[in-house]
Design a protein around this motif. Structure first.
Motif, PDB file in Angstrom:
ATOM      1  N   HIS A 158       9.756  34.771 -40.193  1.00 28.42           N
ATOM      2  CA  HIS A 158       8.468  34.668 -39.500  1.00 28.42           C
ATOM      3  C   HIS A 158       8.437  33.325 -38.765  1.00 28.42           C
ATOM      4  N   THR A 159       8.368  33.375 -37.438  1.00 31.68           N
ATOM      5  CA  THR A 159       8.436  32.153 -36.622  1.00 31.68           C
ATOM      6  C   THR A 159       7.284  32.142 -35.616  1.00 31.68           C
ATOM      7  N   ALA A 160       7.300  31.136 -34.761  1.00 27.98           N
ATOM      8  CA  ALA A 160       6.290  31.052 -33.708  1.00 27.98           C
ATOM      9  C   ALA A 160       6.354  32.261 -32.783  1.00 27.98           C
ATOM     10  N   LEU A 161       7.536  32.899 -32.663  1.00 29.93           N
ATOM     11  CA  LEU A 161       7.649  34.101 -31.836  1.00 29.93           C
ATOM     12  C   LEU A 161       6.797  35.230 -32.396  1.00 29.93           C
ATOM     13  N   THR A 162       6.726  35.305 -33.732  1.00 27.03           N
ATOM     14  CA  THR A 162       5.887  36.330 -34.347  1.00 27.03           C
ATOM     15  C   THR A 162       4.435  36.136 -33.940  1.00 27.03           C
ATOM     16  N   GLU A 163       3.987  34.891 -33.984  1.00 27.08           N
ATOM     17  CA  GLU A 163       2.604  34.602 -33.603  1.00 27.08           C
ATOM     18  C   GLU A 163       2.380  34.809 -32.111  1.00 27.08           C
ATOM     19  N   GLU A 164       3.377  34.507 -31.300  1.00 25.89           N
ATOM     20  CA  GLU A 164       3.254  34.766 -29.868  1.00 25.89           C
ATOM     21  C   GLU A 164       3.130  36.265 -29.606  1.00 25.89           C
ATOM     22  N   PHE A 165       3.901  37.049 -30.330  1.00 25.44           N
ATOM     23  CA  PHE A 165       3.821  38.505 -30.177  1.00 25.44           C
ATOM     24  C   PHE A 165       2.433  39.003 -30.572  1.00 25.44           C
ATOM     25  N   GLU A 166       1.884  38.477 -31.655  1.00 23.26           N
ATOM     26  CA  GLU A 166       0.527  38.842 -32.056  1.00 23.26           C
ATOM     27  C   GLU A 166      -0.472  38.516 -30.952  1.00 23.26           C
ATOM     28  N   ASP A 167      -0.355  37.323 -30.398  1.00 26.61           N
ATOM     29  CA  ASP A 167      -1.289  36.900 -29.345  1.00 26.61           C
ATOM     30  C   ASP A 167      -1.161  37.783 -28.102  1.00 26.61           C
ATOM     31  N   ARG A 168       0.073  38.133 -27.740  1.00 29.71           N
ATOM     32  CA  ARG A 168       0.291  38.955 -26.551  1.00 29.71           C
ATOM     33  C   ARG A 168      -0.245  40.365 -26.751  1.00 29.71           C
ATOM     34  N   VAL A 169      -0.049  40.917 -27.939  1.00 30.75           N
ATOM     35  CA  VAL A 169      -0.572  42.260 -28.215  1.00 30.75           C
ATOM     36  C   VAL A 169      -2.099  42.242 -28.217  1.00 30.75           C
ATOM     37  N   ALA A 170      -2.686  41.222 -28.845  1.00 30.42           N
ATOM     38  CA  ALA A 170      -4.145  41.105 -28.864  1.00 30.42           C
ATOM     39  C   ALA A 170      -4.696  41.028 -27.439  1.00 30.42           C
ATOM     40  N   ALA A 171      -4.058  40.242 -26.585  1.00 31.45           N
ATOM     41  CA  ALA A 171      -4.507  40.120 -25.198  1.00 31.45           C
ATOM     42  C   ALA A 171      -4.348  41.440 -24.456  1.00 31.45           C
TER      43      ALA A 171
END
Length: 378
Positions: A37-50
């Motif tokens: 679990h890295t910053a990429l995981t959180e970026e993916f979450e943010d992109r999907v939410a957007a």
């Protein structure tokens, strides 16, 4: 540049589709030496939410993990009943069993393969804690009447949208209607992470619960976990989405408009070609609003047709054998004549982005010949 696996045409019922950037994205993660679990995981979450137009999205390791954690977040457990259509992938039911609840199987609408409001409401008992409607094939049925009827009774509605990422319910995408929603990003989904899933929570508290559940109940940040103490505050599971999988998902998300256009065009090609066949009913996914995940027909003598089409090296499949007839779920079996009839007739045609229109026309022609052959057998 796209990549295609071997036998990716008519011989496969479904097939992953990569746009070419996924391998480079994964290579960067491997070179970083940080695979979990890295910053990429959180970026993916943010992109999907957007993309969905929601405030939060929680990535997990699979669609089944999404359903499991959503049920736990909704406080569903032993002694509870969960209303669920029998016509779904077994993962939906296994998630219900994983929290100790029991499935109450209900009928589907044969035209959509999704549940209808009245069927769900008629199935509610004093033990009902949740309803898990399935957006079958990507069809974004309007579930707001079910939500409205059950919310005031404290019954959770958890949408199994494993097939429906990107589909529209009116003007809003599935996941943006205020429901507790679960997506799958498995290998053959419309958007793949290789393997992965996502939960769209209803509240910040629900999001926090799911984040704790996916990380074994550990609440500290990466920095805090580097200290000599590790605080585990609650029950949890190992359900994180890795940076490797998130990198694939991010690359896929950048091409999702193309995915939508291609899948709708291919489904339309099937629709037009199938109009010439007698004795075939196409399951309508509502392609103007859905991102089609499957192309399914109903035919008589399905088993004979299946074998005949397979003998022509056409990768037809069956999605899905009714769960209430499965041995593992025998204690909760009940008569569901509509589902059982559909279960005997349903046939999934090859449907993936490697297909060409000529190949689709060939599938339909071979299906027509197979139906004639099956009818001739006494």
């Amino acid at each position: 540049m796209t990549t295609a696996p071997a036998a990716s045409g008519t011989q496969r019922n479904a097939s992953p589709y990569l746009y070419g950037q996924e391998a480079a994205a994964v290579a960067q993660v491997l070179e970083s030496g940080q695979y979990g679990h890295t910053a990429l995981t959180e970026e993916f979450e943010d992109r999907v939410a957007a993309f969905l137009g929601v405030t939060d999205a929680v990535a997990v390791s699979s669609g089944t993990a999404a359903l499991h954690t959503a049920l736990l977040a909704a406080r569903v457990g032993p002694g509870d009943e969960v209303i669920v259509p029998s016509m779904t992938f077994c993962a939906t039911v296994q998630a219900i069993r994983a929290v100790g609840a029991t499935p109450r199987f209900v009928e589907i609408n044969p035209a959509t393969l999704c549940v209808d409001q009245q069927v769900v409401l008629d199935a509610v008992t004093e033990s009902t804690a949740a309803v898990v409607p399935v957006l079958f094939g990507g069809r974004a049925v309007d579930l707001s009447p079910i939500h409205s009827a059950l919310e005031e009774r404290g019954i959770a509605v958890i949408e199994d949208a494993a097939h429906a990422f990107g589909s529209l319910n009116g003007t809003r995408r599935v996941g943006a209607t205020g429901a507790l929603t679960c997506f799958s990003f498995g290998p053959i989904k419309n958007l793949t992470c290789g393997q992965g899933g996502m939960v769209i929570p209803r509240t910040p508290e629900e999001a926090d619960t799911i984040r704790r559940l996916r990380l074994l109940g550990v609440t500290q940040s990466q920095t805090e976990r580097a200290s000599t103490t590790c605080r585990v505050d609650s029950f949890g599971l190992r359900y994180q989405l890795s940076g490797i999988n998130a990198a694939i998902g991010l690359a896929q998300l950048g091409h999702f408009d193309t995915t939508v256009e291609t899948r709708r065009r291919l489904w339309g090609t099937y629709r037009d070609a199938l109009r010439t066949l007698e004795g075939v009913t196409l399951v309508d996914v509502g392609p103007r609003t859905a991102v089609p995940h499957l192309c399914q027909v109903r035919v008589g003598r399905r088993d004979q047709v299946f074998q005949e089409v397979r003998s022509r090296e056409i990768g037809v499949g069956v999605h899905y054998p009714p769960n209430h007839l499965q041995p593992a779920f025998a204690p909760w079996r009940r008569a569901l004549p509509i589902t059982e009839q559909v279960g005997q007739e349903i046939l999934s045609l090859p449907f993936h982005q490697h297909l060409t229109e000529d190949q689709i026309n060939r599938v339909v022609a071979d299906l027509g010949q197979a139906i004639k052959t099956a009818r001739a057998v006494r």
